[in-house]
Design a protein around this motif. Structure first.
Motif, short mmCIF file in Angstrom:
data_model
loop_
_atom_site.label_atom_id
_atom_site.label_comp_id
_atom_site.label_asym_id
_atom_site.label_seq_id
_atom_site.Cartn_x
_atom_site.Cartn_y
_atom_site.Cartn_z
N PRO A 1 0.79 -1.23 0.00
CA PRO A 1 0.00 0.00 0.00
C PRO A 1 0.82 1.28 0.00
O PRO A 1 0.34 2.31 -0.46
CB PRO A 1 -0.84 -0.12 1.27
CG PRO A 1 -0.13 -1.13 2.12
CD PRO A 1 0.52 -2.07 1.17
N THR A 2 2.06 1.21 0.50
CA THR A 2 2.90 2.41 0.52
C THR A 2 4.02 2.34 -0.51
O THR A 2 4.94 3.16 -0.49
CB THR A 2 3.50 2.63 1.92
OG1 THR A 2 4.27 1.48 2.30
CG2 THR A 2 2.40 2.86 2.94
N GLY A 3 3.95 1.35 -1.41
CA GLY A 3 4.93 1.26 -2.49
C GLY A 3 6.04 0.27 -2.26
O GLY A 3 6.76 -0.09 -3.20
N ASP A 4 6.26 -0.16 -1.02
CA ASP A 4 7.29 -1.16 -0.75
C ASP A 4 6.90 -2.49 -1.38
O ASP A 4 5.73 -2.90 -1.35
CB ASP A 4 7.47 -1.35 0.76
CG ASP A 4 7.96 -0.09 1.45
OD1 ASP A 4 8.60 0.73 0.78
OD2 ASP A 4 7.70 0.07 2.66
N ALA A 5 7.88 -3.20 -1.92
CA ALA A 5 7.61 -4.49 -2.55
C ALA A 5 7.20 -5.52 -1.49
O ALA A 5 7.80 -5.59 -0.41
CB ALA A 5 8.84 -4.98 -3.29
N CYS B 1 -2.13 -5.48 -1.15
CA CYS B 1 -1.88 -4.09 -0.71
C CYS B 1 -2.91 -3.64 0.32
O CYS B 1 -3.27 -2.46 0.36
CB CYS B 1 -1.87 -3.14 -1.90
SG CYS B 1 -3.37 -3.21 -2.92
N GLY B 2 -3.37 -4.56 1.15
CA GLY B 2 -4.37 -4.22 2.15
C GLY B 2 -3.78 -3.76 3.46
O GLY B 2 -2.57 -3.54 3.60
N LEU B 3 -4.65 -3.62 4.44
CA LEU B 3 -4.25 -3.12 5.75
C LEU B 3 -3.15 -3.97 6.38
O LEU B 3 -2.25 -3.44 7.05
CB LEU B 3 -5.47 -3.09 6.68
CG LEU B 3 -6.54 -2.04 6.36
CD1 LEU B 3 -7.82 -2.34 7.13
CD2 LEU B 3 -6.03 -0.65 6.71
N PRO C 1 3.42 -1.09 6.46
CA PRO C 1 4.67 -1.25 7.22
C PRO C 1 4.48 -0.86 8.68
O PRO C 1 4.04 0.25 8.99
CB PRO C 1 5.63 -0.29 6.51
CG PRO C 1 5.10 -0.18 5.12
CD PRO C 1 3.60 -0.25 5.27
N GLY C 2 4.77 -1.79 9.56
CA GLY C 2 4.61 -1.54 10.98
C GLY C 2 3.17 -1.39 11.41
O GLY C 2 2.90 -1.00 12.56
N GLY C 3 2.23 -1.66 10.51
CA GLY C 3 0.82 -1.49 10.84
C GLY C 3 0.39 -0.04 10.94
O GLY C 3 -0.72 0.25 11.40
N THR C 4 1.25 0.89 10.50
CA THR C 4 0.94 2.32 10.61
C THR C 4 0.06 2.78 9.45
O THR C 4 0.44 2.64 8.28
CB THR C 4 2.24 3.15 10.58
OG1 THR C 4 3.10 2.71 11.64
CG2 THR C 4 1.93 4.62 10.77
N PRO C 5 -1.12 3.33 9.72
CA PRO C 5 -2.02 3.77 8.64
C PRO C 5 -1.38 4.87 7.81
O PRO C 5 -0.68 5.74 8.32
CB PRO C 5 -3.25 4.29 9.39
CG PRO C 5 -3.19 3.64 10.73
CD PRO C 5 -1.74 3.50 11.05
N TYR D 1 -15.45 4.85 5.34
CA TYR D 1 -14.39 3.86 5.54
C TYR D 1 -13.00 4.46 5.77
O TYR D 1 -12.16 3.81 6.40
CB TYR D 1 -14.34 2.90 4.35
CG TYR D 1 -15.60 2.08 4.22
CD1 TYR D 1 -15.90 1.10 5.15
CD2 TYR D 1 -16.51 2.32 3.19
CE1 TYR D 1 -17.07 0.36 5.06
CE2 TYR D 1 -17.68 1.58 3.10
CZ TYR D 1 -17.95 0.61 4.04
OH TYR D 1 -19.12 -0.11 3.94
N ALA D 2 -12.73 5.66 5.28
CA ALA D 2 -11.39 6.23 5.48
C ALA D 2 -11.02 6.39 6.95
O ALA D 2 -9.87 6.15 7.33
CB ALA D 2 -11.25 7.54 4.72
N PRO D 3 -11.97 6.79 7.84
CA PRO D 3 -11.60 6.85 9.26
C PRO D 3 -11.15 5.51 9.81
O PRO D 3 -10.28 5.45 10.70
CB PRO D 3 -12.88 7.34 9.94
CG PRO D 3 -13.60 8.11 8.87
CD PRO D 3 -13.32 7.36 7.61
N GLN D 4 -11.71 4.41 9.30
CA GLN D 4 -11.29 3.09 9.74
C GLN D 4 -9.89 2.76 9.26
O GLN D 4 -9.25 1.84 9.78
CB GLN D 4 -12.28 2.04 9.23
CG GLN D 4 -13.70 2.24 9.70
CD GLN D 4 -14.68 1.28 9.04
OE1 GLN D 4 -14.28 0.28 8.46
NE2 GLN D 4 -15.97 1.58 9.13
N LYS D 5 -9.41 3.50 8.27
CA LYS D 5 -8.06 3.30 7.74
C LYS D 5 -7.09 4.34 8.28
O LYS D 5 -5.98 4.49 7.75
CB LYS D 5 -8.11 3.34 6.20
CG LYS D 5 -9.06 2.32 5.61
CD LYS D 5 -9.24 2.51 4.10
CE LYS D 5 -10.33 1.57 3.57
NZ LYS D 5 -10.54 1.69 2.12
#
Length: 373
Positions: free
Chosen positions: A67-71, A92-94, A98-102, A206-210
């Motif tokens: 989700p943040t571009g990391d492979a 690319c889900g939740l 990386p590190g579980g950081t939204p 849904y964005a607040p949940q993310k």
């Protein structure tokens, strides 16, 4: 006697496969001579890929953008030479943050597009796409970018990935979409009917949940609105109000409007792919369940889908769960002849979660013995 165990995941404690294994052990304890068939179930969200592989599909590894571009090392499920299943949560889900950081503004759906493209280039033109568990609210633009589309600002430069950049969108170029994409047949497993925009849309709900703040929600809503404006300005008759358009941060919208995909309930899609109905129809009793049975269950979650199949074939079904928040008459209304929860054996929730496997065996054995002495 044939007992079919068709459980979903007990979130936070057991995967669907693990839950089925423990429930099956309990069923065998209650009836040692029974033929116990394990058939994990899912609805298109996290864990669906594992369920497909457990049902006989072949796991094909692919490396895609998280989700943040990391492979990240993901996969798709090769069902037959023509068909594949792709899970957005795994690509690319939740769970891939990386590190579980939204990262609600920067998170992208690009990875699921890369997984789709890999499946298409293997010669599989039928794509079943599970979109639950997404981390992004980018209107599916990342997914489309991976498939060859270009989302440009007023200078003609491609926008950075993420929903936050869509406020600068000036034009959409679909001319370079991969030919395999244009020929593909895409079916999306989708369990929400939200529109793309507005108080019930992808950003507001849904964005607040993310992890999005109120200001970020406003930014993401503005970006999705701009996406619709630009597409309409280029002569495309898109419908952001169509049910499911708000799914997965707008992936439902672009999949339908720009890829010609159809959207079906997730349980139905996965159940068809795994042949669940054939197995259920031959059963004498079915055991289903997930972490919690509550009001949400009554709105089409996995156990209710299993109960509906059982009702169609006049097969009794029992529910096992971590926690039961339905009164007895609502359990019956859902179609279950009985229901039992782990917390009935171990009221301490932390201990119940920590010992979910053995407790599930005990609860399943008890409920099966109760209805089949």
């Amino acid at each position: 006697m044939t007992i079919v165990v068709a459980c979903g995941a007990f979130k936070g404690s057991l995967t669907a496969i693990e839950a089925c294994h423990h429930a099956a052990e309990g069923a065998r304890r209650a009836h040692p001579d029974a033929d116990v068939v394990e058939r994990p179930v899912a609805d298109g969200g996290g864990g669906s890929l594992e369920v497909m592989v457990a049902g006989g599909a072949r796991r094909v590894p692919v490396t895609v953008a998280g989700p943040t571009g990391d492979a990240v090392d993901s996969a798709y499920a090769a069902i037959d030479p023509d068909t594949a299943f792709v899970e957005m949560a795994d690509a690319c889900g939740l769970l891939r943050l990386p590190g579980g950081t939204p990262r609600p503004v920067e998170a992208s759906s690009r990875g699921v597009g890369e997984a789709i493209l890999a499946a298409l280039r293997s010669g599989r033109g039928n794509i079943h796409l599970g979109i639950g568990g997404s981390a992004s609210t980018d209107g599916g633009t990342g997914m489309l970018s991976a498939l060859g589309a270009r989302f440009l600002d007023e200078r003609g430069d491609e926008l950075p990935d993420g929903g936050g950049s869509l406020v600068h969108l000036d034009s959409v170029d679909l001319s370079a979409l991969d030919p395999a994409v244009r020929a593909a047949r895409i079916l999306v497993a989708c369990d929400v009917d939200n529109p793309l925009l507005g108080p019930l849309g992808a950003a507001r709900v849904y964005a607040p949940q993310k992890g999005a703040t109120p200001e970020e929600v406003d930014l993401l809503e503005a970006g999705l609105t701009r996406l619709v404006e630009v597409l309409r300005g280029q002569g495309m008759a898109v419908d952001p109000e169509a049910p499911g358009s708000g799914a997965a941060g707008g992936v439902g919208f672009t999949a339908r409007e720009l890829l010609g995909a159809s959207l079906d309930p997730g349980f139905t899609v996965l159940g068809t792919l795994t042949g669940l109905e054939d197995v259920v129809s031959a059963a004498d009793v079915v055991v289903t369940g997930e972490g919690r049975l509550d009001d949400q269950t009554m709105h089409g979650k996995t156990p209710l889908g299993v109960a509906a199949l059982c009702r169609n074939h006049a097969v009794p079904v029992v529910a096992v769960c971590g926690r039961l928040d339905l009164e007895a008459h609502r359990v019956a209304e859902a179609g279950f002849v009985a229901a039992a929860a782990l917390t009935e054996v171990e009221p301490d929730l932390e201990k119940s979660i920590a010992n979910a496997g053995p407790l599930l065996e005990d609860v399943t054995a008890e409920v099966i013995s109760r209805i089949l002495p």
